[in-house]
Design a protein around this motif. Structure first.
Motif, mmCIF file in Angstrom:
data_model
loop_
_atom_site.group_PDB
_atom_site.id
_atom_site.type_symbol
_atom_site.label_atom_id
_atom_site.label_comp_id
_atom_site.label_asym_id
_atom_site.label_seq_id
_atom_site.Cartn_x
_atom_site.Cartn_y
_atom_site.Cartn_z
ATOM 1 N N SER A 92 0.963 -0.970 0.095
ATOM 2 C CA SER A 92 -0.543 0.035 0.191
ATOM 3 C C SER A 92 0.950 1.532 -0.078
ATOM 4 C CB SER A 92 -0.591 -0.065 1.005
ATOM 5 O OG SER A 92 -1.637 -1.196 0.964
ATOM 6 N N VAL A 93 0.768 2.194 -0.656
ATOM 7 C CA VAL A 93 1.600 3.030 -1.469
ATOM 8 C C VAL A 93 1.120 4.363 -1.205
ATOM 9 C CG1 VAL A 93 2.994 4.836 -3.100
ATOM 10 C CG2 VAL A 93 2.962 2.069 -2.751
ATOM 11 N N ASN A 94 1.501 5.594 -0.160
ATOM 12 C CA ASN A 94 1.350 6.494 0.473
ATOM 13 C C ASN A 94 0.217 7.126 0.835
ATOM 14 O OD1 ASN A 94 3.784 8.065 -0.652
ATOM 15 N ND2 ASN A 94 2.424 7.272 -3.372
ATOM 16 N N GLU A 95 -1.216 7.591 0.214
ATOM 17 C CA GLU A 95 -2.138 7.663 1.183
ATOM 18 C C GLU A 95 -3.195 6.148 1.576
ATOM 19 O OE1 GLU A 95 -3.482 8.452 -2.640
ATOM 20 O OE2 GLU A 95 -1.466 9.246 -1.842
ATOM 21 N N VAL A 96 -3.252 5.142 1.149
ATOM 22 C CA VAL A 96 -2.982 4.065 1.167
ATOM 23 C C VAL A 96 -3.262 3.251 2.021
ATOM 24 C CG1 VAL A 96 -4.043 1.857 -0.378
ATOM 25 C CG2 VAL A 96 -3.441 4.335 -1.285
ATOM 26 N N ILE A 97 -3.563 2.637 3.384
ATOM 27 C CA ILE A 97 -3.351 2.609 4.317
ATOM 28 C C ILE A 97 -2.848 0.654 4.310
ATOM 29 C CG2 ILE A 97 -3.537 2.689 6.913
ATOM 30 C CD1 ILE A 97 -5.726 4.551 6.325
ATOM 31 N N CYS A 98 -3.852 0.057 3.852
ATOM 32 C CA CYS A 98 -3.731 -1.220 4.103
ATOM 33 C C CYS A 98 -4.846 -2.268 3.059
ATOM 34 C CB CYS A 98 -4.010 -1.725 5.205
ATOM 35 S SG CYS A 98 -5.909 -1.559 5.900
ATOM 36 N N ASN A 99 -3.850 -3.428 2.896
ATOM 37 C CA ASN A 99 -5.139 -4.337 1.668
ATOM 38 C C ASN A 99 -5.404 -3.679 0.411
ATOM 39 O OD1 ASN A 99 -5.740 -5.217 4.448
ATOM 40 N ND2 ASN A 99 -7.585 -3.569 4.282
ATOM 41 N N HIS A 100 -4.111 -2.978 0.102
ATOM 42 C CA HIS A 100 -3.949 -3.155 -1.632
ATOM 43 C C HIS A 100 -3.071 -4.257 -2.069
ATOM 44 C CE1 HIS A 100 -3.791 -1.558 -5.848
ATOM 45 N NE2 HIS A 100 -2.605 -1.206 -5.581
ATOM 46 N N ASP A 246 -1.152 -4.796 15.884
ATOM 47 C CA ASP A 246 -1.173 -4.040 14.973
ATOM 48 C C ASP A 246 -0.819 -2.323 14.977
ATOM 49 O OD1 ASP A 246 -1.344 -3.659 12.125
ATOM 50 O OD2 ASP A 246 -2.776 -4.993 11.514
ATOM 51 N N VAL A 247 -0.775 -1.914 14.122
ATOM 52 C CA VAL A 247 -0.492 0.121 15.147
ATOM 53 C C VAL A 247 -0.287 0.563 13.338
ATOM 54 C CG1 VAL A 247 0.425 1.755 16.062
ATOM 55 C CG2 VAL A 247 0.121 -0.620 16.688
ATOM 56 N N ALA A 248 -1.328 0.883 13.112
ATOM 57 C CA ALA A 248 -1.010 1.901 11.878
ATOM 58 C C ALA A 248 -1.463 3.982 12.659
ATOM 59 C CB ALA A 248 -2.263 2.062 11.263
ATOM 60 N N MET A 249 -1.113 4.826 12.810
ATOM 61 C CA MET A 249 -0.873 5.951 13.285
ATOM 62 C C MET A 249 -1.021 7.195 11.401
ATOM 63 S SD MET A 249 0.835 6.207 16.654
ATOM 64 C CE MET A 249 0.391 4.749 17.747
ATOM 65 N N THR A 250 -1.632 8.077 12.682
ATOM 66 C CA THR A 250 -1.252 9.128 10.920
ATOM 67 C C THR A 250 -1.076 10.522 10.765
ATOM 68 O OG1 THR A 250 -3.053 10.169 9.335
ATOM 69 C CG2 THR A 250 -3.930 9.228 11.264
ATOM 70 N N THR A 251 -0.644 11.260 10.668
ATOM 71 C CA THR A 251 -1.127 13.067 10.434
ATOM 72 C C THR A 251 -2.758 13.249 10.598
ATOM 73 O OG1 THR A 251 0.071 13.755 8.077
ATOM 74 C CG2 THR A 251 1.787 13.131 9.888
ATOM 75 N N GLY A 252 -2.794 12.557 9.402
ATOM 76 C CA GLY A 252 -4.555 13.280 9.571
ATOM 77 C C GLY A 252 -5.185 12.542 10.462
ATOM 78 N N ASP A 253 -6.808 12.855 10.397
ATOM 79 C CA ASP A 253 -7.523 12.275 11.019
ATOM 80 C C ASP A 253 -7.522 11.657 12.030
ATOM 81 O OD1 ASP A 253 -9.491 11.962 9.783
ATOM 82 O OD2 ASP A 253 -10.585 13.881 9.383
ATOM 83 N N GLY A 254 -7.381 10.207 11.562
ATOM 84 C CA GLY A 254 -8.083 8.849 11.333
ATOM 85 C C GLY A 254 -9.227 8.538 11.019
ATOM 86 N N LYS A 255 -9.485 9.150 10.472
ATOM 87 C CA LYS A 255 -11.386 8.843 9.409
ATOM 88 C C LYS A 255 -11.033 8.515 8.452
ATOM 89 C CE LYS A 255 -13.749 10.574 13.015
ATOM 90 N NZ LYS A 255 -15.212 11.617 13.759
ATOM 91 N N VAL A 256 -10.825 6.798 8.095
ATOM 92 C CA VAL A 256 -10.080 6.548 7.019
ATOM 93 C C VAL A 256 -11.661 5.838 6.034
ATOM 94 C CG1 VAL A 256 -8.004 5.780 7.866
ATOM 95 C CG2 VAL A 256 -9.904 4.079 7.323
ATOM 96 N N ARG A 257 -11.367 6.211 4.885
ATOM 97 C CA ARG A 257 -12.513 5.828 3.307
ATOM 98 C C ARG A 257 -12.247 4.513 2.575
ATOM 99 N NH1 ARG A 257 -10.615 10.117 2.052
ATOM 100 N NH2 ARG A 257 -10.483 9.728 -0.130
ATOM 101 N N PRO A 258 -12.938 3.968 2.206
ATOM 102 C CA PRO A 258 -12.231 2.354 1.387
ATOM 103 C C PRO A 258 -11.921 3.613 0.199
ATOM 104 C CG PRO A 258 -14.767 2.130 1.809
ATOM 105 C CD PRO A 258 -14.486 3.392 2.393
#
Length: 400
Positions: A92-100, A246-258
């Motif tokens: 998963s690259v850049n803003e894509v977080i997982c499952n790609h 399993d830990v994922a963190m972000t500089t954004g708000d943490g509210k992700v979408r598909p």
């Protein structure tokens, strides 16, 4: 037989012990973990400018399948030992977080210098699962070091990695999942980043990646609950259990979408049944029940990709398969993802998968006093373990 026709107690076959109190089970977890670390090391070295995402996914799959092919090849009671990929290799690259995990016929994207790459994968030996995830920045070659790594990326990567270490240390017999959630929240707050709310840590059992016991990265707010997020029931950890940290963190708000990417990773819902109408759908379900009855899989693993793509929708619509969509953050957000496997042994919690954080991830922020103390203790233990391993290796070499 006894007088009432029942079997004598000493003739009753004991049920197999499938937790870490069985030394053979422990060995299988260790073997799966070695394969994960080997595969992850190879993927990191291959993740350079010009590398195709699909090639990386296929490379990782090949390494796992080749390595498990060397183990446990003797049949048990006439049945072959199952082994292989427990979670598809995802890049998963850049803003894509997982499952790609793309299909070869649909995507030929190449990595570019400066891309943020999250690698996620899993392996099992006889159903005993090891998983890991790692974050890196793409450089020109495997030997070169990324330059100009953004400060906010370094900060969120350090936060995610430290939170993983602290969480792994906190998961021990007698502790609770709320204890772990609190330490992860403390680390995120200290570094000024947010956790990805949808990511959870899970207990793992034989052929089960997401057991009943789980750990949230943060306690849901009333607003989160109103939006559909469910609080995690409190649980207590016990000796001989296994967990994915399993830990994922972000500089954004943490509210992700598909993401606007094809979902290719799915898992069988073993509690659902339905008489499918389409021939392609029946093909998909037959293959899943035969090859992937309990663990996640990717459409890339099907011999007939066209049939798989046609049939997957009906299976999902009727709840037979559960999708793992690629998740995305805001375009300008930086995301870091780290994951390891821990075994709760009598000697303590043993972290068996995961690579060290890349040294180019740096931050000006200091961990809080409690976090700094725990990280120092973890570092000292790891250094002691490394010295002991080196001494043992040198002694063995000297005997030759």
């Amino acid at each position: 037989m006894s007088d009432d026709g029942s079997e004598n107690s000493n003739e009753i076959e004991e049920e197999d012990v499938t937790d870490l109190s069985n030394s053979d089970v422990c060995t299988k977890y260790q073997e799966a973990s070695k394969i994960i670390n080997l595969t992850l090391t190879g993927l990191v070295s291959q993740s350079v400018a010009g590398a195709k995402i699909i090639d990386l996914c296929q490379f990782g799959t090949t390494v796992i399948e080749t390595q498990v092919g060397k183990l446990y090849n003797k049949k048990v009671a006439g049945v072959a030992v199952e082994k292989g990929v427990a979670f598809p290799v995802c890049i998963s690259v850049n803003e894509v977080i997982c499952n790609h995990s793309p299909l070869p016929t649909e995507e030929n994207a190449e990595l570019k210098v400066g891309d943020i790459v999250k690698i996620d994968l899993g392996c099992h030996v006889d159903g005993y699962i090891a998983v890991a995830a790692h974050t890196l920045v793409v450089a020109e070659t495997a030997e070169s070091v990324p330059v100009d790594v953004p400060d906010d990326l370094g900060n969120v990567a350090v936060a995610a990695y430290n939170a993983m270490l602290i969480a792994a240390d906190a998961i021990r017999a007698g502790a609770t999942n709320t204890d772990v959630t609190k330490v992860v929240e403390r680390v995120a707050s200290n570094y000024g980043v947010n956790t990805i709310a949808t990511v959870r840590m899970h207990q793992m059992k034989r052929f089960v990646m997401d057991g009943v016991k789980e750990v949230a990265l943060k306690e849901p707010t009333p607003e989160d609950i109103d939006e559909g997020e469910e609080p995690v029931p409190e649980c207590t950890f016990e000796q001989a259990e296994v967990y994915a940290i399993d830990v994922a963190m972000t500089t954004g708000d943490g509210k992700v979408r598909p993401a606007d990417l094809r979902t290719t990773v799915f898992k069988r819902n073993v509690e659902a049944n339905y008489r499918l109408k389409m021939k392609a759908s029946r093909y998909v379900l037959t293959e899943v029940d035969r090859k992937y009855p309990t663990l996640p899989f990717t459409l890339r693993h099907f011999d007939d990709e066209r049939q798989a793509k046609m049939g997957i929708t009906e299976c999902v619509n009727h709840g037979l398969l559960m999708p793992y969509p690629s998740l995305i953050e805001k375009n300008d957000a930086k995301v870091a993802h780290f994951k390891c496997t821990v075994l709760l042994l009598p000697s303590g919690t043993n972290k068996v998968t995961g690579l060290p954080m890349p040294a180019y991830f740096k931050t000006d922020k200091e961990p809080d006093e409690e976090t700094a103390k725990i990280i120092k203790e973890i570092t000292e233990r790891e250094e002691k373990k490394a010295r002991k391993k080196a001494a043992k290796k040198a002694k063995k070499k000297g005997k030759k």
